[in-house]
Structures are given as structure tokens and as C-alpha cells.
Write an enzyme that holds these catalytic residues in place. Structure first.
Site, PDB file in Angstrom:
ATOM      1  CG  HIS A   1      -1.612  -1.186   1.684  1.00 18.99           C
ATOM      2  ND1 HIS A   1      -2.924  -1.045   1.695  1.00 18.99           N
ATOM      3  CD2 HIS A   1      -1.421  -2.177   2.172  1.00 18.99           C
ATOM      4  CE1 HIS A   1      -3.551  -2.117   1.871  1.00 18.99           C
ATOM      5  NE2 HIS A   1      -2.728  -2.912   2.172  1.00 18.99           N
TER       6      HIS A   1
ATOM      7  CD  GLU B   1      -1.005   1.612   4.426  1.00 18.01           C
ATOM      8  OE1 GLU B   1      -0.540   2.343   3.528  1.00 18.01           O
ATOM      9  OE2 GLU B   1      -2.415   1.254   4.423  1.00 18.01           O
TER      10      GLU B   1
ATOM     11  CG  HIS C   1      -5.235  -1.691  -0.984  1.00 20.23           C
ATOM     12  ND1 HIS C   1      -5.409  -0.620  -0.313  1.00 20.23           N
ATOM     13  CD2 HIS C   1      -6.264  -2.282  -1.021  1.00 20.23           C
ATOM     14  CE1 HIS C   1      -6.593  -0.927   0.296  1.00 20.23           C
ATOM     15  NE2 HIS C   1      -7.194  -2.057  -0.015  1.00 20.23           N
TER      16      HIS C   1
ATOM     17  CG  ASP D   1      -3.061   1.704  -1.932  1.00 19.50           C
ATOM     18  OD1 ASP D   1      -4.367   1.483  -2.639  1.00 19.50           O
ATOM     19  OD2 ASP D   1      -2.516   1.301  -0.866  1.00 19.50           O
TER      20      ASP D   1
END
Ligand SMILES: [Zn+2]
Length: 279
Positions: free
Chosen positions: A81, A148, A186, A196
Site C-alpha cells: 500500500h 504500508e 492494494h 495504491d
């Protein structure tokens, strides 16, 4: 006699432990932590009392008989992400905040300077993928690890960040035996909702390290009966919204053109990637 029996039991326990396949082969420290955690999870299982559950509609009796023969569920996918936030502290606040209506997290957050934050234990289900689908799986959070990256979505990723990501991915890949094609974004699993990790994400560079596929420079000739929808579907894309699936595919594998049209070149790339997943 009692001493001999005890010694034998210990001997067999040691033999069994030393012969057990190593789920965490890369580090004795991690292996030790794994065993400690497993021991905690299994605490109490040696003195269980069977519980008589209510009968179901067929009148069949059900009993609880806990077995200690289990271990920890392991992820099959890694979802990458970007945070779409302006800074790492801001992303950290969002990803650890239990008091917002939008409760989100990830297993890891990597800042631009390469710092890695472990947010959710790998054994637990982080709230990262949301409503999503890949192949026949729609409970993506349960079968994946989420990472992330601190990035607004409008900028390249820093070298240090990708270096840290590569180390983390290698650890995860080794630990859980994750196949090359199961490192995805993602947007790949949620094409109608998410973009993303976006077109700046260096999928090509990561593919050289064994994390995700990338297109070959020499593409295979397209078969006359090539069906792009089937190819997208067999790779894993949710094609209920074909346009969104095409854009997600192009965002990942073409990157410099994310229109919803599939050119002949795009189709060749799609066929090339499909062949890799079809191996
Ligand atoms: Zn995301």
C-alpha cells in the site's frame, strides 16, 4: 523406573522438536519466539474439560475436545500500500488510532528514511485490504500481510524505503514460502476502490528480487483466440468491473499509461503476465 520413563519421554520430545520442520528457518531468535508464543497459545490445553454444547437442529451431539495439534495460520499474499498521507508520523497516527470511524492498520509501515514500524503482529489479521478480492478469495485480510509505505501517491518512493521493503519482503517470503506472483498491490485486489501503491511503485525492480512478476522485454506473440477477460481473471483480478480491472492491471504492469483501453501492446503484456501465473 520412573526416572527411566521420564528420561525416555524427554528424549522423544527433544527428538520430535529437532525433527520438526522449521517454519522460521532463518533465525534461532525468531524460532524461539515462535515456540514461546505457541506455548502461550496452547496453555491450558493439557487439562481441558469437554463441554457439552447445545444440540443442533438435527439433534446431533457436539463436544469440544481441544487438540494441541495446531500451529499459527500463515499468510499466502503480501499486499503493498501507500499511505496517501503527508508524513510518516501522520500515517502512524492514522494506522494506530482506534477512535476514528475509519479504523485501519497494516502489519508494517515503512517511512521514507527506511524506518520500519511493526504495527500488527504477523499472526494477527490487520485491517488493511478492506472489501477486496483476488482469484476466489475475498477475505483478503485473513490470508495476507499488509505493508504500508509512507507516500502521498504523487511521488516516487525513496531508495531507503525500497531497500527496507526489500529486506522485509525477503524475510516474509522465506518465513511463509510466499510464491513470487503473490506480492501484489492494494489496487490489484480492490480495483474499483483503490489505486495504491500506484504507478511510481518500482514493481520492475522488486520483481528482479523475486517479489511479484514483471513484463518481459521480449513479449510472446498473442494467440488468435486470446481472451483478455479470462486472462485477467486467471491472474486473479476481479473482473466484475472489467474497466476497473484493466486500469488496475495497467497501473501495475504498464505504469506509463493507465487508460482503460487495452492496446495490442497491453494485451501482449497481459498474455505475458498470464503465462507466468499459469506456470
Ligand atoms: Zn491501501
Amino acid at each position: 523406573m520412573k526416572i527411566i520413563i521420564t528420561a525416555l519421554i524427554i528424549f522423544f520430545m527433544v527428538v520430535e522438536v529437532s525433527c520438526a520442520p522449521g517454519r522460521y528457518p532463518q533465525s534461532s531468535l525468531v524460532r524461539k519466539a515462535y515456540k514461546t508464543n505457541l506455548k502461550k497459545m496452547r496453555a491450558g490445553y493439557d487439562r481441558f474439560i469437554p463441554v457439552h454444547l447445545p444440540l443442533d437442529s438435527l439433534g446431533v451431539k457436539q463436544w469440544t475436545a481441544p487438540s494441541p495439534n495446531f500451529d499459527i495460520r500463515t499468510p499466502d499474499l503480501v499486499i503493498i500500500h501507500y499511505t496517501e498521507e503527508n508524513s510518516c508520523p501522520q500515517a502512524l497516527y492514522t494506522l494506530t488510532n482506534p477512535n476514528t470511524s475509519r479504523k485501519v492498520s497494516a502489519n508494517y509501515l515503512i517511512c521514507k528514511d527506511g524506518t520500519v514500524f511493526k504495527l500488527v503482529d504477523e499472526r494477527y489479521r490487520a485491517w488493511q485490504a478492506g472489501i477486496s478480492r483476488w482469484g476466489n478469495f475475498n477475505n483478503i485480510n485473513s490470508i495476507s500481510m499488509g505493508i504500508e509505505l509512507d507516500n502521498t501517491g504523487q511521488e516516487p518512493f525513496s531508495e531507503k524505503q525500497i531497500a527496507s521493503l526489500s529486506v522485509l519482503l525477503q524475510t516474509i517470503k522465506t518465513r511463509y514460502h510466499i510464491p513470487v506472483g503473490n506480492f501484489i498491490g492494494h489496487a490489484d485486489v480492490a480495483p474499483t476502490r483503490r489505486a495504491d501503491p500506484g504507478t511510481y511503485f518500482p514493481w520492475e525492480e522488486l520483481s528482479t528480487k523475486g517479489f511479484g512478476y514483471w513484463r518481459d522485454s521480449l513479449l510472446p506473440a498473442l494467440p488468435a483466440d486470446f481472451d483478455y477477460k479470462t486472462a485477467l481473471k486467471l491472474i486473479g483480478y476481479d473482473i466484475r468491473d472489467t474497466t476497473a480491472a484493466i486500469v488496475a492491471f495497467k497501473r501495475h504492469f504498464i505504469q506509463n499509461d493507465t487508460t482503460s483501453e487495452l492496446t495490442d501492446y497491453d494485451k501482449q503484456v497481459l498474455y505475458d503476465i498470464f503465462l507466468k501465473y499459469d506456470q
